[in-house]
Each structure stands twice: as C-alpha cells, then as structure tokens.
Motif scaffolding. Structure first.
Motif, PDB file in Angstrom:
ATOM      1  N   GLY A  44       0.835  -1.194   0.000  1.00 35.15           N
ATOM      2  CA  GLY A  44       0.000   0.000   0.000  1.00 35.15           C
ATOM      3  C   GLY A  44       0.871   1.245   0.000  1.00 35.15           C
ATOM      4  N   ALA A  45       0.215   2.406  -0.023  1.00 42.59           N
ATOM      5  CA  ALA A  45       0.941   3.673  -0.087  1.00 42.59           C
ATOM      6  C   ALA A  45       1.154   4.274   1.303  1.00 42.59           C
ATOM      7  CB  ALA A  45       0.182   4.656  -0.966  1.00 42.59           C
ATOM      8  N   GLY A  46       0.265   3.960   2.224  1.00 40.49           N
ATOM      9  CA  GLY A  46       0.368   4.506   3.583  1.00 40.49           C
ATOM     10  C   GLY A  46       0.550   6.013   3.569  1.00 40.49           C
ATOM     11  N   HIS A  50      -1.365   8.531   0.765  1.00 46.10           N
ATOM     12  CA  HIS A  50      -2.745   8.920   1.068  1.00 46.10           C
ATOM     13  C   HIS A  50      -2.911  10.378   1.489  1.00 46.10           C
ATOM     14  CE1 HIS A  50      -4.828   5.102   0.496  1.00 46.10           C
ATOM     15  NE2 HIS A  50      -3.677   4.557   0.815  1.00 46.10           N
ATOM     16  N   ALA A  53      -2.500  12.568  -1.649  1.00 48.99           N
ATOM     17  CA  ALA A  53      -3.539  12.210  -2.633  1.00 48.99           C
ATOM     18  C   ALA A  53      -4.865  12.852  -2.233  1.00 48.99           C
ATOM     19  CB  ALA A  53      -3.680  10.697  -2.716  1.00 48.99           C
ATOM     20  N   VAL A  74       2.860  12.586  -5.443  1.00 44.72           N
ATOM     21  CA  VAL A  74       2.429  11.292  -4.905  1.00 44.72           C
ATOM     22  C   VAL A  74       3.173  10.170  -5.635  1.00 44.72           C
ATOM     23  CG1 VAL A  74       0.484   9.705  -4.613  1.00 44.72           C
ATOM     24  CG2 VAL A  74       0.176  12.125  -4.107  1.00 44.72           C
ATOM     25  N   VAL A  78       5.432   7.476  -3.545  1.00 50.69           N
ATOM     26  CA  VAL A  78       5.174   6.029  -3.456  1.00 50.69           C
ATOM     27  C   VAL A  78       6.352   5.239  -4.032  1.00 50.69           C
ATOM     28  CG1 VAL A  78       2.647   6.115  -3.308  1.00 50.69           C
ATOM     29  CG2 VAL A  78       3.716   5.990  -5.556  1.00 50.69           C
ATOM     30  N   GLY A 134       0.396   0.583  -4.563  1.00 52.35           N
ATOM     31  CA  GLY A 134      -0.618   1.607  -4.814  1.00 52.35           C
ATOM     32  C   GLY A 134       0.041   2.813  -5.468  1.00 52.35           C
ATOM     33  N   VAL A 136      -0.537   6.393  -8.603  1.00 49.04           N
ATOM     34  CA  VAL A 136      -1.426   7.215  -9.428  1.00 49.04           C
ATOM     35  C   VAL A 136      -1.182   6.784 -10.865  1.00 49.04           C
ATOM     36  CG1 VAL A 136      -2.248   9.545  -9.934  1.00 49.04           C
ATOM     37  CG2 VAL A 136      -0.926   9.129  -7.867  1.00 49.04           C
ATOM     38  N   ILE A 146      -6.529   6.691  -8.934  1.00 49.68           N
ATOM     39  CA  ILE A 146      -5.726   6.025  -7.901  1.00 49.68           C
ATOM     40  C   ILE A 146      -5.878   4.520  -8.096  1.00 49.68           C
ATOM     41  CG2 ILE A 146      -5.530   5.539  -5.425  1.00 49.68           C
ATOM     42  CD1 ILE A 146      -4.669   8.332  -5.848  1.00 49.68           C
ATOM     43  N   CYS A 147      -4.751   3.860  -8.263  1.00 51.33           N
ATOM     44  CA  CYS A 147      -4.745   2.399  -8.383  1.00 51.33           C
ATOM     45  C   CYS A 147      -4.330   1.854  -7.014  1.00 51.33           C
ATOM     46  CB  CYS A 147      -3.736   1.996  -9.457  1.00 51.33           C
ATOM     47  SG  CYS A 147      -3.360   0.244  -9.478  1.00 51.33           S
ATOM     48  N   SER A 148      -5.254   1.211  -6.320  1.00 56.78           N
ATOM     49  CA  SER A 148      -4.904   0.716  -4.980  1.00 56.78           C
ATOM     50  C   SER A 148      -4.243  -0.650  -5.071  1.00 56.78           C
ATOM     51  CB  SER A 148      -6.146   0.641  -4.089  1.00 56.78           C
ATOM     52  OG  SER A 148      -6.831  -0.563  -4.335  1.00 56.78           O
ATOM     53  N   GLY A 149      -3.442  -0.953  -4.071  1.00 56.82           N
ATOM     54  CA  GLY A 149      -2.797  -2.266  -4.012  1.00 56.82           C
ATOM     55  C   GLY A 149      -3.832  -3.385  -3.939  1.00 56.82           C
TER      56      GLY A 149
HETATM   57  O1  IP8 Z   1      -2.635   2.101  -0.111  1.00 60.22           O
HETATM   58  C1  IP8 Z   1      -3.316   3.824  -2.631  1.00 60.22           C
HETATM   59  O2  IP8 Z   1      -2.998   2.452  -2.565  1.00 60.22           O
HETATM   60  P1  IP8 Z   1      -3.410   1.595  -1.286  1.00 60.22           P
HETATM   61  C2  IP8 Z   1      -2.415   4.558  -3.623  1.00 60.22           C
HETATM   62  O3  IP8 Z   1      -3.080   0.170  -1.616  1.00 60.22           O
HETATM   63  C3  IP8 Z   1      -2.286   6.017  -3.427  1.00 60.22           C
HETATM   64  O4  IP8 Z   1      -4.904   1.769  -1.074  1.00 60.22           O
HETATM   65  C4  IP8 Z   1      -1.418   6.713  -4.372  1.00 60.22           C
HETATM   66  C5  IP8 Z   1      -2.856   6.735  -2.500  1.00 60.22           C
END
Ligand code: IP8
Length: 257
Positions: A44-46, A50, A53, A74, A78, A134, A136, A146-149
């Motif tokens: 994740g991006a933590g 976040h 973003a 961002v 990341v 995660g 952009v 936003i592409c989440s993990g």
């Molecule tokens: O932490 C979010 O990815 P996640 C990616 O896996 C960004 O939800 C850039 C906020």
C-alpha cells in the motif's frame, strides 16, 4: 505461489507524512523469505501516498491543472516507499523487481481496464519476486486515477498456480464490531453474506478494511484461500504462507469451501 499485500498501515505510520516503519518492514521481508514460498508482493501507499492524494483530490480524477503537482509528488513518494520495500526484500535474500502500476496499468472511468499480467508471469518464471504498489495511474476518461494495491491483488488473482492471497494489516482480522470497542469478537471466517461483511461494506467502517473485504471476496470466488492477518505480530505472515494455523480472518466464498 502467493499474493501478499503489505498494507500501508503496517509498513508506514499512517498519521505522519512519509514515515516508514522500517523495523516492521524488515521483519515482514524476512518472514516472506523464511517461508521459502514463491510470492508476488504488493504494498500500500500509507503515509507516502494517502495524505497528499487527499490534499490533491486525486481520487475522482482531473478537476484542474493545480492537481498535477500532487500527481507528480504522490508518484514520487510512493516510489520512494517502493525503494525501501525493494531494499528490505533484497536484504532478506529475495530477488525483487519493481513493477510500477503507472507503467503497466490503464484505468477507464475509475475502473482498471488493463494490467500487464504477463510481466508478473515472466519475472516469476526467471526466479524474481515481482513487487507492485498503490500508485497514481492514467485514466482514459478522468486523466488519472488512484490504483490501490487491493485492486492489483484482485486483478492478479487469475494467475496460474496461485494458492493464497494474504492481506497483511495492523489488526488481527475482521471483528464483529469495531476492534476498538471492548469485547469485540474476532471472526475466524466470513462469507459474502455474513452480516458483518455486508455491514462493513455498507457502512464503510474503515475504508481500508472495506476495500480489502470487497477485493478479497473477488479472489475467494476463484477458489483461492484469502486471509486478513495482523502483520504487527511477529511470525504470523510466515505461518500464513506455510499454511499453518494462525489468528486471522479467512474470507470464504461458499459455506462448503
Ligand atoms: O494504499 C493507494 O494504494 P493503497 C495509492 O493500496 C495512493 O490503497 C497513491 C494513494
């Protein structure tokens, strides 16, 4: 082969911008290596993603030129977190290779339209550990998304030879009520029609758990074992990868699975 999502809440301090939990990250990397299992690692991006973003309102796509600065920052941040993850995995004896989503996925209207699964497969074949995160990314309708993990986890769940998907979080699993409430019971197994699962999805108790449950069930539907576990407790990830009994919540698609 296993899909592992190292949640941003485990490997970073989510309340403080760009703060790595180095000790936790290094231990989790060692646990992956010690399991001796093949894996794809998604993180994740933590607090590397976040916080900015949100400030740049990146989630819903393009609203104005002013956002592009946040897009760049961002993406840069990341990547910085990704470099820490790569270093921890290399130090643990693994051979990671970074696959940034901005280079291999395209979204359309907030939905993933393309991901280069072949890259993951080919890198696995030559003995590498693919690592994605995660990010952009480009969106054909909204300019960016936003592409989440979690999304990458479900997108890769059709890969051949996949045994399990493990979501590593900062809680023991899914509770019948908020884990902060006294006496809240941890659920060993949940199903798509479990009252708690639907309640959490509906009420959005925590955005993180909600997304994990939604994407987790998309993976479980394919007959793959899906677990939500606590990465702050030493040993749990290694045991989960070895298929040993551990505290956590399993997401099952059907009652007889
Ligand atoms: O932490 C979010 O990815 P996640 C990616 O896996 C960004 O939800 C850039 C906020």
């Amino acid at each position: 082969m296993h899909l592992i999502k190292l949640g941003g809440s485990v490997i970073t301090d989510k309340s403080r911008e760009k703060t790595l939990r180095k000790d936790v990250l290094e231990r989790l990397a060692k646990e992956i290596a010690a399991s001796g299992e093949k894996a794809i690692v998604i993180h994740g991006a933590g607090s590397f993603g976040h916080i900015l973003a949100k400030k740049g309102r990146l989630k819903n796509g393009f609203q104005g030129e002013w956002q592009l600065e946040y897009f760049s920052k961002v993406q840069r941040d990341v990547r910085q977190l990704n470099l820490y993850v790569l270093s921890a995995l290399i130090d643990a004896g693994l051979r990671p290779v970074s696959l940034p989503p901005s280079m291999m996925t395209i979204y359309r209207d907030g939905v993933m339209e393309h991901i280069s699964k072949e890259l993951f497969e080919l890198y696995m074949q030559i003995g590498m550990t693919p690592v994605s995160f995660g990010d952009v990314v480009l969106d054909k309708e909204r300019a960016f998304a936003i592409c989440s993990g979690d999304h990458i986890m479900s997108a890769l769940s059709s890969m051949k030879g996949l045994e399990s998907a493990v979501f590593v979080t900062d809680v023991n699993g899914v509770y019948e009520r908020s884990p902060n409430e006294e006496g809240a019971k941890l659920l060993d197994v949940i199903y798509p029609d479990s009252e708690i699962a639907s309640k959490m999805v509906r009420e959005d108790v925590t955005g993180g758990i909600k997304e994990k449950i939604r994407h987790g069930f998309m993976i479980a539907e394919k007959g793959i074992k899906v677990m939500i576990i606590n990465g702050l407790v030493p040993g749990r990830l290694e045991k989960a990868l070895k298929g040993e009994e551990i505290i956590g919540t399993e997401l099952r698609w059907k009652k007889d699975d």
